[in-house]
Design an enzyme around this catalytic site. Structure first.
Site, PDB file in Angstrom:
ATOM      1  N   LYS A 138      53.157  22.014 -36.920  1.00 42.84           N
ATOM      2  CA  LYS A 138      52.422  21.366 -38.015  1.00 42.84           C
ATOM      3  C   LYS A 138      53.320  21.192 -39.237  1.00 42.84           C
ATOM      4  O   LYS A 138      53.322  20.136 -39.883  1.00 42.84           O
ATOM      5  CB  LYS A 138      51.179  22.189 -38.370  1.00 42.84           C
ATOM      6  CG  LYS A 138      50.096  22.113 -37.301  1.00 42.84           C
ATOM      7  CD  LYS A 138      49.037  23.194 -37.446  1.00 42.84           C
ATOM      8  CE  LYS A 138      48.042  23.123 -36.288  1.00 42.84           C
ATOM      9  NZ  LYS A 138      47.080  24.217 -36.275  1.00 42.84           N
ATOM     10  N   GLN A 153      45.000  28.966 -39.535  1.00 49.25           N
ATOM     11  CA  GLN A 153      45.304  28.979 -38.100  1.00 49.25           C
ATOM     12  C   GLN A 153      44.476  30.040 -37.377  1.00 49.25           C
ATOM     13  O   GLN A 153      44.447  31.204 -37.785  1.00 49.25           O
ATOM     14  CB  GLN A 153      46.801  29.245 -37.889  1.00 49.25           C
ATOM     15  CG  GLN A 153      47.238  29.206 -36.435  1.00 49.25           C
ATOM     16  CD  GLN A 153      47.079  27.832 -35.810  1.00 49.25           C
ATOM     17  OE1 GLN A 153      47.468  26.823 -36.387  1.00 49.25           O
ATOM     18  NE2 GLN A 153      46.506  27.783 -34.621  1.00 49.25           N
ATOM     19  N   ASP A 203      40.538  20.183 -40.802  1.00 50.47           N
ATOM     20  CA  ASP A 203      40.297  20.539 -39.395  1.00 50.47           C
ATOM     21  C   ASP A 203      38.942  19.995 -38.917  1.00 50.47           C
ATOM     22  O   ASP A 203      38.694  19.881 -37.717  1.00 50.47           O
ATOM     23  CB  ASP A 203      40.303  22.061 -39.228  1.00 50.47           C
ATOM     24  CG  ASP A 203      41.488  22.551 -38.414  1.00 50.47           C
ATOM     25  OD1 ASP A 203      42.125  21.729 -37.742  1.00 50.47           O
ATOM     26  OD2 ASP A 203      41.771  23.760 -38.446  1.00 50.47           O
TER      27      ASP A 203
END
Length: 293
Positions: A53, A97, A120
């Site tokens: 990422k 995460q 997200d």
């Protein structure tokens, strides 16, 4: 005749290139898209995902505000960091995460992120917008799959789509996206409680498999000519590899490619699209600071 392999790396590269062009334009207007990725602990898979990422952010010309925290970080400490990022107008996206250490509630953390920075697409507000068809951040993996289908020219209108898996991250949002009028598919969701799974998968014009288990779908379970999207990423022990393992999906790729019309490989299929859509969502969030332009 074997299936056409859907090259997720190539399609993701195109999406990333478009994002980078838009980032360059935004910078000229004084806005630098910024994503804060928070990693708690040192889970090897999570470290690898975060590294990917961060690399994508750098390539797109975005600001990387990554934060690495020890495993001993308390839930309250993490929530405090999220609150600061929520209130920082220079940060456009926040991603924590997963998985988190057992002493930290994933729900509490997800709920704490501002819906306006939830790139997200997991916050209840954005999930509600997905259900009702309103504009909001879409979960990256399901949205990436819709882009794969579009870019490959796979028609969804009126088609039978079967989704194997009912997770909040892939299965449920995938089904909801395919139900939208822009895709206009007839959707069936299968899961661990489904009896005679093959009876459903053989009817699928588009089969999306996110079960989290290798060989969930074999060649005899696929309708000839169907598009097969394999979301699974499983580590299989393999002493011949330097890493000691190899990656495989939830579909028996070698068998399936002899029956399907289109198929995604693992790795190199859905995975690259997830990161591409993450930076796309971050760009969209940054655009909102300029009224969405």
């Amino acid at each position: 005749m074997e299936a056409t392999i859907i090259d997720g790396k190539e399609i993701a590269a195109r999406v990333k290139a478009d994002v980078a062009d838009s980032v360059s334009t935004l910078k000229k207007r004084g806005v630098v898209p910024c994503l804060a990725v928070i990693l708690v602990g040192n889970n090897p898979a999570s470290v690898s995902y975060v590294s990917g990422k961060r690399k994508a952010l750098c390539e797109a010309g975005m600001e990387d505000r990554s934060i690495e925290l020890p495993e001993s970080t308390t839930e309250q400490e993490l929530l405090g960091i999220i609150e600061k990022l929520n209130n920082d107008s220079s940060v456009h996206g926040i991603l924590v995460q997963l998985p988190l250490p057992p002493h930290i509630s994933e729900k509490a953390v997800t709920d704490a992120i501002s819906p306006a920075k939830d790139v997200d697409g997991f916050h209840p507000v954005n999930v509600g917008k997905l259900v009702s068809g309103e504009k909001g951040f879409l979960p990256c993996t399901p949205n990436g799959i819709t882009v794969l289908l579009k870019k490959t020219g796979i028609e969804t209108d009126g088609k039978n789509v079967v989704v194997v898996g009912r997770s909040n991250i892939v299965g449920k949002p995938m089904a909801l996206l395919m139900l939208r009028k822009e895709f206009n598919a007839t959707v069936t969701i299968c899961h661990t409680g489904t009896k005679n799974l093959a009876d459903f998968t053989r009817r699928a014009d588009i089969l999306i498999v996110a079960s989290g288990r290798p060989n969930t779908v074999t060649a005899d379970m696929i309708k000839p000519g169907a598009a097969v999207i394999d979301v699974g990423v499983n580590r299989i022990p393999d002493s011949s590899r330097k890493s000691g393992f190899r990656l495989c999906g939830d579909v028996d790729f070698e068998g399936a490619k002899k029956v399907a019309g289109f198929i995604t490989p693992v790795p190199g299929g859905v995975g690259p699209m997830t990161i591409a859509m993450l930076i796309f969502n971050t760009l969209e969030s940054a655009r909102q600071t300029l009224g969405g332009k």
